[in-house]
Motif scaffolding. Structure first.
Motif, PDB file in Angstrom:
ATOM      1  N   THR A  25       5.541 -12.816   4.069  1.00  0.00           N
ATOM      2  CA  THR A  25       5.828 -14.010   5.199  1.00  0.00           C
ATOM      3  C   THR A  25       4.365 -14.195   5.549  1.00  0.00           C
ATOM      4  N   GLN A  26       4.130 -15.027   6.329  1.00  0.00           N
ATOM      5  CA  GLN A  26       2.843 -15.372   6.869  1.00  0.00           C
ATOM      6  C   GLN A  26       2.345 -14.271   7.720  1.00  0.00           C
ATOM      7  N   GLU A  27       3.374 -13.347   8.348  1.00  0.00           N
ATOM      8  CA  GLU A  27       2.902 -12.373   9.049  1.00  0.00           C
ATOM      9  C   GLU A  27       2.776 -10.859   8.435  1.00  0.00           C
ATOM     10  N   THR A  28       2.978 -10.998   7.093  1.00  0.00           N
ATOM     11  CA  THR A  28       3.073  -9.844   6.181  1.00  0.00           C
ATOM     12  C   THR A  28       1.774  -9.372   6.131  1.00  0.00           C
ATOM     13  N   ASP A  29       1.420  -7.992   6.436  1.00  0.00           N
ATOM     14  CA  ASP A  29       0.119  -7.394   6.440  1.00  0.00           C
ATOM     15  C   ASP A  29      -0.072  -6.878   4.981  1.00  0.00           C
ATOM     16  N   LEU A  30      -1.177  -7.280   4.622  1.00  0.00           N
ATOM     17  CA  LEU A  30      -1.620  -7.130   3.154  1.00  0.00           C
ATOM     18  C   LEU A  30      -1.740  -5.677   2.893  1.00  0.00           C
ATOM     19  N   TYR A  31      -2.431  -4.809   3.725  1.00  0.00           N
ATOM     20  CA  TYR A  31      -2.736  -3.548   3.419  1.00  0.00           C
ATOM     21  C   TYR A  31      -1.517  -2.601   3.877  1.00  0.00           C
ATOM     22  N   GLU A  32      -0.939  -2.609   4.946  1.00  0.00           N
ATOM     23  CA  GLU A  32       0.104  -1.895   5.555  1.00  0.00           C
ATOM     24  C   GLU A  32       1.283  -2.028   4.716  1.00  0.00           C
ATOM     25  N   GLU A  33       1.860  -3.311   4.675  1.00  0.00           N
ATOM     26  CA  GLU A  33       3.143  -3.547   4.258  1.00  0.00           C
ATOM     27  C   GLU A  33       3.403  -4.112   2.685  1.00  0.00           C
ATOM     28  N   LEU A  34       2.115  -4.518   2.256  1.00  0.00           N
ATOM     29  CA  LEU A  34       2.033  -4.774   0.531  1.00  0.00           C
ATOM     30  C   LEU A  34       1.372  -3.833   0.058  1.00  0.00           C
ATOM     31  N   GLU A  35       0.646  -2.943   0.672  1.00  0.00           N
ATOM     32  CA  GLU A  35      -0.259  -1.722   0.258  1.00  0.00           C
ATOM     33  C   GLU A  35      -1.018  -2.317  -0.690  1.00  0.00           C
ATOM     34  N   LEU A  36      -1.868  -3.117  -0.454  1.00  0.00           N
ATOM     35  CA  LEU A  36      -3.052  -3.662  -1.296  1.00  0.00           C
ATOM     36  C   LEU A  36      -4.108  -2.900  -0.900  1.00  0.00           C
ATOM     37  N   ASP A  37      -4.946  -2.328  -1.871  1.00  0.00           N
ATOM     38  CA  ASP A  37      -6.091  -1.533  -1.503  1.00  0.00           C
ATOM     39  C   ASP A  37      -7.495  -2.598  -1.617  1.00  0.00           C
ATOM     40  N   SER A  38      -8.575  -1.890  -1.618  1.00  0.00           N
ATOM     41  CA  SER A  38      -9.752  -2.639  -1.766  1.00  0.00           C
ATOM     42  C   SER A  38      -9.899  -3.233  -2.952  1.00  0.00           C
TER      43      SER A  38
END
Length: 80
Positions: A25-38
């Motif tokens: 969603t628009q509010e989804t955190d890329l790093y914490e919720e989707l677990e994207l790294d650098s």
């Protein structure tokens, strides 16, 4: 226009990063919720450049945390 950017970004996250569509969603955190790294963030930047043909600066991504942040950044770049 922002909705179109959001839909493109969502599609990219689902298809390229194999993330579940219902988690984005628009509010989804890329790093914490989707677990994207650098590394993922760099891959996302490259894919967004290819998709949008915009010159997106890596520094712009340092402050981005959510899907909505990406949408807003791309929207601003398109407007300039």
């Amino acid at each position: 226009m922002k909705q179109q950017i959001y839909l493109q970004l969502k599609s990219l996250l689902v298809n390229y990063f194999e993330l579940p569509e219902n988690k984005i969603t628009q509010e989804t955190d890329l790093y914490e919720e989707l677990e994207l790294d650098s590394i993922d963030a760099i891959d996302l930047l490259v894919k967004l450049r290819e998709l949008t043909n915009l010159d997106i600066e890596p520094d712009a991504f340092k402050k981005i945390r959510t899907v909505g942040d990406v949408v807003n950044e791309l929207y601003q770049i398109q407007g300039t």
